[in-house]
Design a protein around this motif. Structure first.
Motif, PDB file in Angstrom:
ATOM      1  N   PRO A  97       0.831  -1.210   0.000  1.00  0.00           N
ATOM      2  CA  PRO A  97       0.000   0.000   0.000  1.00  0.00           C
ATOM      3  C   PRO A  97       0.862   1.255   0.000  1.00  0.00           C
ATOM      4  O   PRO A  97       2.056   1.219   0.315  1.00  0.00           O
ATOM      5  N   GLU A  98       0.254   2.376  -0.360  1.00  0.00           N
ATOM      6  CA  GLU A  98       1.002   3.635  -0.312  1.00  0.00           C
ATOM      7  C   GLU A  98       1.364   3.966   1.122  1.00  0.00           C
ATOM      8  O   GLU A  98       0.676   3.579   2.067  1.00  0.00           O
ATOM      9  N   GLU A  99       2.480   4.660   1.274  1.00  0.00           N
ATOM     10  CA  GLU A  99       3.020   4.963   2.600  1.00  0.00           C
ATOM     11  C   GLU A  99       3.147   6.466   2.769  1.00  0.00           C
ATOM     12  O   GLU A  99       3.743   7.152   1.935  1.00  0.00           O
ATOM     13  N   ILE A 100       2.585   6.979   3.860  1.00  0.00           N
ATOM     14  CA  ILE A 100       2.691   8.405   4.172  1.00  0.00           C
ATOM     15  C   ILE A 100       3.957   8.618   4.994  1.00  0.00           C
ATOM     16  O   ILE A 100       4.138   8.012   6.050  1.00  0.00           O
ATOM     17  N   LEU A 101       4.847   9.478   4.513  1.00  0.00           N
ATOM     18  CA  LEU A 101       6.121   9.706   5.179  1.00  0.00           C
ATOM     19  C   LEU A 101       5.945  10.627   6.380  1.00  0.00           C
ATOM     20  O   LEU A 101       5.085  11.518   6.369  1.00  0.00           O
ATOM     21  N   PRO A 102       6.772  10.455   7.431  1.00  0.00           N
ATOM     22  CA  PRO A 102       6.632  11.273   8.647  1.00  0.00           C
ATOM     23  C   PRO A 102       6.761  12.774   8.377  1.00  0.00           C
ATOM     24  O   PRO A 102       6.057  13.577   8.976  1.00  0.00           O
ATOM     25  N   GLY A 103       7.651  13.162   7.491  1.00  0.00           N
ATOM     26  CA  GLY A 103       7.861  14.578   7.212  1.00  0.00           C
ATOM     27  C   GLY A 103       6.955  15.135   6.129  1.00  0.00           C
ATOM     28  O   GLY A 103       7.121  16.269   5.676  1.00  0.00           O
ATOM     29  N   GLY A 138       4.595  13.974   2.388  1.00  0.00           N
ATOM     30  CA  GLY A 138       4.815  13.268   1.133  1.00  0.00           C
ATOM     31  C   GLY A 138       4.322  11.839   1.222  1.00  0.00           C
ATOM     32  O   GLY A 138       4.050  11.300   2.316  1.00  0.00           O
ATOM     33  N   ILE A 139       4.212  11.211   0.068  1.00  0.00           N
ATOM     34  CA  ILE A 139       3.657   9.862  -0.018  1.00  0.00           C
ATOM     35  C   ILE A 139       4.500   9.017  -0.964  1.00  0.00           C
ATOM     36  O   ILE A 139       4.908   9.489  -2.027  1.00  0.00           O
ATOM     37  N   ILE A 140       4.775   7.786  -0.560  1.00  0.00           N
ATOM     38  CA  ILE A 140       5.349   6.794  -1.460  1.00  0.00           C
ATOM     39  C   ILE A 140       4.197   5.990  -2.023  1.00  0.00           C
ATOM     40  O   ILE A 140       3.402   5.397  -1.285  1.00  0.00           O
ATOM     41  N   GLY A 141       4.060   6.002  -3.341  1.00  0.00           N
ATOM     42  CA  GLY A 141       2.924   5.340  -3.977  1.00  0.00           C
ATOM     43  C   GLY A 141       2.927   3.844  -3.773  1.00  0.00           C
ATOM     44  O   GLY A 141       3.973   3.220  -3.558  1.00  0.00           O
ATOM     45  N   GLY A 142       1.754   3.256  -3.815  1.00  0.00           N
ATOM     46  CA  GLY A 142       1.643   1.817  -3.689  1.00  0.00           C
ATOM     47  C   GLY A 142       2.231   1.093  -4.898  1.00  0.00           C
ATOM     48  O   GLY A 142       2.410   1.680  -5.969  1.00  0.00           O
ATOM     49  N   SER A 143       2.542  -0.165  -4.733  1.00  0.00           N
ATOM     50  CA  SER A 143       3.132  -0.950  -5.820  1.00  0.00           C
ATOM     51  C   SER A 143       2.740  -2.411  -5.650  1.00  0.00           C
ATOM     52  O   SER A 143       2.139  -2.797  -4.640  1.00  0.00           O
ATOM     53  N   GLU A 144       3.076  -3.220  -6.655  1.00  0.00           N
ATOM     54  CA  GLU A 144       2.810  -4.649  -6.560  1.00  0.00           C
ATOM     55  C   GLU A 144       3.898  -5.427  -7.269  1.00  0.00           C
ATOM     56  O   GLU A 144       4.633  -4.880  -8.097  1.00  0.00           O
ATOM     57  N   GLU A 145       4.024  -6.693  -6.939  1.00  0.00           N
ATOM     58  CA  GLU A 145       5.002  -7.579  -7.546  1.00  0.00           C
ATOM     59  C   GLU A 145       4.305  -8.779  -8.162  1.00  0.00           C
ATOM     60  O   GLU A 145       3.209  -9.167  -7.739  1.00  0.00           O
ATOM     61  N   ALA A 146       4.962  -9.371  -9.150  1.00  0.00           N
ATOM     62  CA  ALA A 146       4.493 -10.650  -9.691  1.00  0.00           C
ATOM     63  C   ALA A 146       5.080 -11.752  -8.823  1.00  0.00           C
ATOM     64  O   ALA A 146       5.948 -12.520  -9.236  1.00  0.00           O
ATOM     65  N   SER A 147       4.611 -11.792  -7.582  1.00  0.00           N
ATOM     66  CA  SER A 147       5.075 -12.809  -6.639  1.00  0.00           C
ATOM     67  C   SER A 147       3.894 -13.271  -5.794  1.00  0.00           C
ATOM     68  O   SER A 147       2.949 -12.514  -5.552  1.00  0.00           O
ATOM     69  N   TRP A 148       3.962 -14.536  -5.345  1.00  0.00           N
ATOM     70  CA  TRP A 148       2.865 -15.152  -4.619  1.00  0.00           C
ATOM     71  C   TRP A 148       3.432 -16.085  -3.563  1.00  0.00           C
ATOM     72  O   TRP A 148       4.541 -16.595  -3.694  1.00  0.00           O
ATOM     73  N   GLY A 149       2.630 -16.340  -2.528  1.00  0.00           N
ATOM     74  CA  GLY A 149       2.980 -17.318  -1.519  1.00  0.00           C
ATOM     75  C   GLY A 149       1.819 -18.256  -1.257  1.00  0.00           C
ATOM     76  O   GLY A 149       0.647 -17.902  -1.503  1.00  0.00           O
ATOM     77  N   GLY A 150       2.136 -19.470  -0.780  1.00  0.00           N
ATOM     78  CA  GLY A 150       1.097 -20.422  -0.429  1.00  0.00           C
ATOM     79  C   GLY A 150       0.890 -21.485  -1.488  1.00  0.00           C
ATOM     80  O   GLY A 150       1.568 -21.534  -2.513  1.00  0.00           O
ATOM     81  N   VAL A 151      -0.104 -22.340  -1.216  1.00  0.00           N
ATOM     82  CA  VAL A 151      -0.320 -23.497  -2.087  1.00  0.00           C
ATOM     83  C   VAL A 151      -1.272 -23.200  -3.250  1.00  0.00           C
ATOM     84  O   VAL A 151      -1.245 -23.885  -4.271  1.00  0.00           O
TER      85      VAL A 151
END
Length: 238
Positions: free
Chosen positions: A166-172, A174-187
């Motif tokens: 998810p996007e992250e709000i910086l303490p000072g 500003g925002i780091i935008g959300g992102s995703e990966e082509a990665s998975w876990g589990g069966v």
């Protein structure tokens, strides 16, 4: 009366010539880099400017106008612009779903402007945990296209969701935008990943990192066969 008409006609002709001298027609073409084929319906952004000050490129520039044009059926475009001293034109074509970008570049407006781009090859990669072991199973994939950049366009999940941040709000502030990966876990991994790959790429493989039975391995698939004008499917079962 004939003399009046003749004089008016001459004046109109001279005025037309004067107006023509004040304008220049800028010509260009968007074409495939691999074969010079013109590409229709491409939107091109042109910025017409003027250099000022000393030196071959001037010490500062001003913008005269910005224009958007669309290529014709042969990939050609043209615009008429007011002629000024030391004028230049900057040209840019953004990336779309079928063709790569043409990065911003400056041209002499008297040049025949050629924008070379690459058609995207389409790949549809199926990823499935075909032999599940436990919840610690995992996989991460990416398209390897050598020195040319490929672009992931979409992920469809029919089992476990892929990794998302998810996007992250910086303490000072500003925002780091959300992102995703082509990665998975589990069966229960059963997904499809879509890629756009430029036609001038020199290799077409999937790089994978896999976790199974607490052992992490990585590697490349074999070269993926493809056809230019179709969606090319490939399966990664692990």
């Amino acid at each position: 009366m004939k003399k009046v008409i003749l004089i008016l006609g001459l004046a109109f002709f001279l005025l037309s010539c004067t107006n023509d001298d004040n304008y220049i027609t800028i010509y260009g073409k968007v074409e495939r880099e691999v074969n010079g084929e013109g590409i229709a319906n491409q939107t091109v952004s042109l910025t017409i400017g003027q250099a000022h000050g000393s030196g071959p490129y001037g010490s500062y520039t001003t913008i005269i106008e910005n224009r958007l044009v669309t290529t014709d059926s042969n990939g050609n475009f043209s615009i008429s612009a007011k002629r000024v001293d030391r004028m230049f034109v900057e040209v840019f074509k953004s990336q779309d779903d079928n063709y790569s970008t043409f990065e911003l570049k400056s041209f002499n407006p008297r040049d025949n402007i050629i924008l070379k781009v690459n058609k995207f090859l389409k790949f549809k990669i199926f990823v499935k945990n075909a032999n599940p072991f436990d919840s610690n199973d995992g996989i991460n994939i990416d398209f390897f296209s050598g020195n040319k950049q490929s672009f992931r366009t979409k992920i469809e999940n029919f089992g476990a969701e892929n990794t998302k941040y998810p996007e992250e709000i910086l303490p000072g502030g500003g925002i780091i935008g959300g992102s995703e990966e082509a990665s998975w876990g589990g069966v229960n991994v059963n997904s499809i990943v879509y890629y756009n790959v430029p036609e001038n790429a020199d290799t077409h493989k999937i790089y994978w990192i896999k976790a199974k039975k607490s052992i992490v391995t990585s590697g490349f698939t074999l070269e993926i066969p493809f056809q230019e004008n179709q969606i090319n499917e490939f399966h990664v079962d692990y």
